[in-house]
Design a protein around this motif. Structure first.
Motif, PDB file in Angstrom:
ATOM      1  N   LEU A   1     -18.377  16.358  25.350  1.00 15.85           N
ATOM      2  CA  LEU A   1     -18.569  15.489  26.259  1.00 15.85           C
ATOM      3  C   LEU A   1     -19.901  14.624  25.726  1.00 15.85           C
ATOM      4  CD1 LEU A   1     -17.054  16.351  29.863  1.00 15.85           C
ATOM      5  CD2 LEU A   1     -16.331  14.204  28.433  1.00 15.85           C
ATOM      6  N   SER A   2     -20.997  15.494  25.539  1.00 13.74           N
ATOM      7  CA  SER A   2     -21.923  15.859  25.580  1.00 13.74           C
ATOM      8  C   SER A   2     -22.195  14.511  23.751  1.00 13.74           C
ATOM      9  CB  SER A   2     -23.232  16.816  24.692  1.00 13.74           C
ATOM     10  OG  SER A   2     -23.072  17.660  25.991  1.00 13.74           O
ATOM     11  N   LEU A   3     -20.910  14.800  22.960  1.00 21.94           N
ATOM     12  CA  LEU A   3     -21.441  13.640  22.341  1.00 21.94           C
ATOM     13  C   LEU A   3     -21.066  12.494  21.961  1.00 21.94           C
ATOM     14  CD1 LEU A   3     -21.495  13.857  18.479  1.00 21.94           C
ATOM     15  CD2 LEU A   3     -18.642  14.269  18.865  1.00 21.94           C
ATOM     16  N   ARG A   4     -19.946  12.622  22.783  1.00 20.21           N
ATOM     17  CA  ARG A   4     -19.001  10.708  23.046  1.00 20.21           C
ATOM     18  C   ARG A   4     -20.235  10.546  23.875  1.00 20.21           C
ATOM     19  NH1 ARG A   4     -15.395   8.894  20.451  1.00 20.21           N
ATOM     20  NH2 ARG A   4     -14.629   7.051  21.092  1.00 20.21           N
ATOM     21  N   ASP A   5     -21.298  11.088  25.008  1.00 21.61           N
ATOM     22  CA  ASP A   5     -21.952  10.534  26.045  1.00 21.61           C
ATOM     23  C   ASP A   5     -23.340  10.331  25.608  1.00 21.61           C
ATOM     24  OD1 ASP A   5     -20.382  10.190  27.872  1.00 21.61           O
ATOM     25  OD2 ASP A   5     -20.238  11.505  28.781  1.00 21.61           O
ATOM     26  N   CYS A   6     -23.876  10.408  23.813  1.00 22.01           N
ATOM     27  CA  CYS A   6     -25.008  10.581  23.424  1.00 22.01           C
ATOM     28  C   CYS A   6     -25.602   9.640  24.389  1.00 22.01           C
ATOM     29  CB  CYS A   6     -24.407  11.113  22.176  1.00 22.01           C
ATOM     30  SG  CYS A   6     -26.618  11.589  21.609  1.00 22.01           S
TER      31      CYS A   6
ATOM     32  N   GLY B   1     -15.223  12.371  16.795  1.00 26.57           N
ATOM     33  CA  GLY B   1     -15.658  12.019  18.231  1.00 26.57           C
ATOM     34  C   GLY B   1     -16.763  10.788  18.002  1.00 26.57           C
ATOM     35  N   CYS B   2     -17.559  10.951  16.814  1.00 21.47           N
ATOM     36  CA  CYS B   2     -18.741  10.268  16.107  1.00 21.47           C
ATOM     37  C   CYS B   2     -17.842   8.524  16.126  1.00 21.47           C
ATOM     38  CB  CYS B   2     -19.627  10.808  15.369  1.00 21.47           C
ATOM     39  SG  CYS B   2     -20.077  12.859  15.134  1.00 21.47           S
ATOM     40  N   ASP B   3     -19.367   8.016  16.229  1.00 20.26           N
ATOM     41  CA  ASP B   3     -19.721   6.554  17.070  1.00 20.26           C
ATOM     42  C   ASP B   3     -19.711   5.915  15.402  1.00 20.26           C
ATOM     43  OD1 ASP B   3     -20.383   6.306  19.154  1.00 20.26           O
ATOM     44  OD2 ASP B   3     -22.302   6.404  18.627  1.00 20.26           O
ATOM     45  N   LEU B   4     -19.536   6.821  14.245  1.00 19.05           N
ATOM     46  CA  LEU B   4     -19.009   5.428  12.727  1.00 19.05           C
ATOM     47  C   LEU B   4     -18.978   7.501  11.831  1.00 19.05           C
ATOM     48  CD1 LEU B   4     -22.159   3.489  11.339  1.00 19.05           C
ATOM     49  CD2 LEU B   4     -19.589   3.311  12.157  1.00 19.05           C
ATOM     50  N   VAL B   5     -18.541   7.514  11.236  1.00 21.67           N
ATOM     51  CA  VAL B   5     -17.655   8.624  10.379  1.00 21.67           C
ATOM     52  C   VAL B   5     -17.283   8.382   8.927  1.00 21.67           C
ATOM     53  CG1 VAL B   5     -15.612  10.207   9.620  1.00 21.67           C
ATOM     54  CG2 VAL B   5     -16.524   9.764  11.895  1.00 21.67           C
ATOM     55  N   TYR B   6     -18.116   8.698   7.738  1.00 23.33           N
ATOM     56  CA  TYR B   6     -18.555   8.270   6.421  1.00 23.33           C
ATOM     57  C   TYR B   6     -18.110  10.277   5.670  1.00 23.33           C
ATOM     58  CZ  TYR B   6     -21.412   4.709   6.619  1.00 23.33           C
ATOM     59  OH  TYR B   6     -21.164   2.567   6.455  1.00 23.33           O
ATOM     60  N   ALA B   7     -17.403   9.936   4.664  1.00 26.87           N
ATOM     61  CA  ALA B   7     -16.002  11.664   3.740  1.00 26.87           C
ATOM     62  C   ALA B   7     -16.446  10.924   2.724  1.00 26.87           C
ATOM     63  CB  ALA B   7     -14.738  11.024   4.670  1.00 26.87           C
ATOM     64  N   SER B   8     -17.229  12.105   2.173  1.00 24.20           N
ATOM     65  CA  SER B   8     -17.130  12.630   0.494  1.00 24.20           C
ATOM     66  C   SER B   8     -15.611  11.847  -0.089  1.00 24.20           C
ATOM     67  CB  SER B   8     -17.684  13.339   0.670  1.00 24.20           C
ATOM     68  OG  SER B   8     -16.536  14.397  -0.781  1.00 24.20           O
TER      69      SER B   8
ATOM     70  N   PRO C   1      -3.280  20.316  18.931  1.00 22.89           N
ATOM     71  CA  PRO C   1      -4.581  19.942  18.983  1.00 22.89           C
ATOM     72  C   PRO C   1      -5.492  19.771  20.103  1.00 22.89           C
ATOM     73  CG  PRO C   1      -3.056  18.146  17.810  1.00 22.89           C
ATOM     74  CD  PRO C   1      -2.260  19.235  19.156  1.00 22.89           C
ATOM     75  N   ASP C   2      -6.964  20.427  20.224  1.00 23.01           N
ATOM     76  CA  ASP C   2      -7.758  20.431  21.028  1.00 23.01           C
ATOM     77  C   ASP C   2      -9.309  19.452  21.072  1.00 23.01           C
ATOM     78  OD1 ASP C   2      -9.565  22.168  19.917  1.00 23.01           O
ATOM     79  OD2 ASP C   2      -8.071  23.543  20.978  1.00 23.01           O
ATOM     80  N   CYS C   3      -9.968  19.862  22.113  1.00 27.77           N
ATOM     81  CA  CYS C   3     -11.587  18.689  21.232  1.00 27.77           C
ATOM     82  C   CYS C   3     -11.408  17.754  21.563  1.00 27.77           C
ATOM     83  CB  CYS C   3     -11.998  19.676  20.566  1.00 27.77           C
ATOM     84  SG  CYS C   3     -14.555  19.548  20.382  1.00 27.77           S
ATOM     85  N   GLY C   4     -10.730  16.985  22.433  1.00 26.95           N
ATOM     86  CA  GLY C   4     -10.172  15.570  22.297  1.00 26.95           C
ATOM     87  C   GLY C   4      -9.226  15.032  21.305  1.00 26.95           C
ATOM     88  N   ALA C   5      -8.821  16.010  20.592  1.00 27.53           N
ATOM     89  CA  ALA C   5      -7.871  15.461  19.184  1.00 27.53           C
ATOM     90  C   ALA C   5      -6.436  14.527  19.721  1.00 27.53           C
ATOM     91  CB  ALA C   5      -7.502  16.645  17.987  1.00 27.53           C
ATOM     92  N   THR C   6      -6.204  14.467  20.450  1.00 23.69           N
ATOM     93  CA  THR C   6      -5.000  14.719  22.019  1.00 23.69           C
ATOM     94  C   THR C   6      -4.987  12.806  21.908  1.00 23.69           C
ATOM     95  OG1 THR C   6      -5.146  15.271  23.672  1.00 23.69           O
ATOM     96  CG2 THR C   6      -3.735  16.402  22.036  1.00 23.69           C
ATOM     97  N   TRP C   7      -6.832  11.560  22.457  1.00 24.45           N
ATOM     98  CA  TRP C   7      -7.129  10.796  23.145  1.00 24.45           C
ATOM     99  C   TRP C   7      -7.408   9.821  21.451  1.00 24.45           C
ATOM    100  CZ3 TRP C   7     -11.387   8.061  23.548  1.00 24.45           C
ATOM    101  CH2 TRP C   7     -11.639   7.181  24.269  1.00 24.45           C
ATOM    102  N   LEU C   8      -8.163  11.148  21.007  1.00 22.09           N
ATOM    103  CA  LEU C   8      -9.119  10.462  19.933  1.00 22.09           C
ATOM    104  C   LEU C   8      -8.005   9.740  18.163  1.00 22.09           C
ATOM    105  CD1 LEU C   8     -12.036  12.826  19.338  1.00 22.09           C
ATOM    106  CD2 LEU C   8     -11.637  10.069  19.955  1.00 22.09           C
ATOM    107  N   LEU C   9      -6.800  10.800  18.089  1.00 20.53           N
ATOM    108  CA  LEU C   9      -5.953  10.328  17.199  1.00 20.53           C
ATOM    109  C   LEU C   9      -5.287  10.120  17.098  1.00 20.53           C
ATOM    110  CD1 LEU C   9      -5.619  12.036  13.986  1.00 20.53           C
ATOM    111  CD2 LEU C   9      -4.415  13.234  14.673  1.00 20.53           C
TER     112      LEU C   9
ATOM    113  N   ARG D   1     -19.723   1.197  22.880  1.00 19.86           N
ATOM    114  CA  ARG D   1     -18.870   2.706  22.381  1.00 19.86           C
ATOM    115  C   ARG D   1     -18.243   2.853  23.745  1.00 19.86           C
ATOM    116  NH1 ARG D   1     -22.115   7.282  23.402  1.00 19.86           N
ATOM    117  NH2 ARG D   1     -23.317   7.824  21.524  1.00 19.86           N
ATOM    118  N   ARG D   2     -19.521   3.373  25.139  1.00 21.46           N
ATOM    119  CA  ARG D   2     -18.475   3.049  26.051  1.00 21.46           C
ATOM    120  C   ARG D   2     -17.413   1.929  26.539  1.00 21.46           C
ATOM    121  NH1 ARG D   2     -18.758   1.792  31.011  1.00 21.46           N
ATOM    122  NH2 ARG D   2     -19.682   0.016  31.174  1.00 21.46           N
ATOM    123  N   LEU D   3     -18.468   0.928  26.249  1.00 17.53           N
ATOM    124  CA  LEU D   3     -16.831  -0.094  26.617  1.00 17.53           C
ATOM    125  C   LEU D   3     -15.787   0.191  25.432  1.00 17.53           C
ATOM    126  CD1 LEU D   3     -19.382  -3.530  27.348  1.00 17.53           C
ATOM    127  CD2 LEU D   3     -17.617  -2.372  28.799  1.00 17.53           C
ATOM    128  N   PHE D   4     -15.484  -0.210  24.327  1.00 25.10           N
ATOM    129  CA  PHE D   4     -15.056   0.756  23.869  1.00 25.10           C
ATOM    130  C   PHE D   4     -13.470   1.655  24.550  1.00 25.10           C
ATOM    131  CE2 PHE D   4     -15.766  -1.027  18.864  1.00 25.10           C
ATOM    132  CZ  PHE D   4     -15.814  -2.897  19.532  1.00 25.10           C
TER     133      PHE D   4
END
Length: 265
Positions: free
Chosen positions: A96-101, A123-130, A146-154, A216-219
């Motif tokens: 929640l701290s991450l999503r509401d940052c 949970g981050c706003d922009l994700v860059y990957a190697s 899956p936890d830590c928000g994965a069932t909602w995010l993925l 972010r909040r509105l999305f």
């Protein structure tokens, strides 16, 4: 003294948060989750910080939960533990701290992102990957979900069908495939990852923070809303932002053909 489990650096007006358990591929402990949450809250409240970049030390981003941590390690005699306690009191507050940052967040996935480590990235706003990064849930191999928000995010990022395949079969996803599916915004060569992610964080830091966070909040809210309520929510947000300094400054800078100086939070 033990090494700190996270490292914080400041560069210009961004903060860089590094997961710092490279010997364990930055796997989470309960203490580490507390440190991440506290850092996100503290940095988000710091008026000198306008974006946060999260990455991992060493060759991995985050291997998920450290199964040797006392909160999840089996009791003597095999007596089960209440893993829900760890989720309720450590993972949920961090997520929640991450999503509401209060500032935008960028994640640089520099290696494996597994389990809750994958959730942290999502949970981050922009994700860059190697281009060497790998994403995997892996909960199916230990009898958990899956936890830590994965069932909602993925499912929202890659669609239900692919999310179900990743969750039920536990197959690894390459960074290239992750970008094609929409799990990450961009894949870059390993030696260019940190520079690209930092450049994105610095760009975000130069933009109107309050409006970015409201976007972010509105999305997120729109995922749970019908179309007309989403339109009404946009209207309310625009009304509030229209009275803020950053809007006046942005228009003035555009008209005067100069760089804007945003400072709303």
């Amino acid at each position: 003294m033990a090494d700190p489990q996270i490292l914080i650096e400041r560069e210009e007006n961004i903060a860089i948060l590094r997961l710092n358990r490279p010997q364990a591929l930055n796997a989470f402990t309960a203490d580490m989750l507390v440190q991440i949450r506290e850092a996100l809250d503290r940095l988000g409240a710091d008026v000198g910080v306008r974006a946060i970049l999260i990455t991992g030390e060493g060759r991995g981003f985050c291997a998920g939960q450290d199964l040797s941590d006392p909160f999840v390690a089996p009791n003597p005699g095999g007596k089960p533990k209440d893993i829900g306690h760890l989720i309720d009191h450590y993972y949920i507050p961090m997520a929640l701290s991450l999503r509401d940052c209060r500032v935008p967040t960028v994640c640089a996935v520099n290696g494996v992102a597994a389990g809750a480590g994958m959730s942290l990235a999502m949970g981050c706003d922009l994700v860059y990957a190697s281009d060497a990064a790998v994403f995997v849930l892996g909960f199916n191999k230990i009898g958990l979900i899956p936890d830590c928000g994965a069932t909602w995010l993925l499912p929202r990022l890659v669609g239900r069908a692919k999310a179900m395949e990743m969750a039920l079969l536990g197959d690894k996803l390459s960074a290239t495939d992750a970008e094609l599916l929409g799990l990450v915004a961009r894949t870059v060569q390993a030696d260019q990852l940190f520079g690209a992610a930092k450049a994105a964080a610095l760009r975000l830091a130069s933009l109107p923070t309050r409006a970015l966070v409201e976007t972010r909040r509105l999305f997120d809210a729109a995922q749970r809303s019908e179309f007309e309520p989403a339109l009404r929510a946009e209207s309310r947000a625009q009304s509030q932002l229209g009275f803020a300094h950053d809007y006046s400054e942005g228009v003035a800078a555009f008209m005067q053909k100069r760089p804007p100086q945003f400072d709303d939070r």
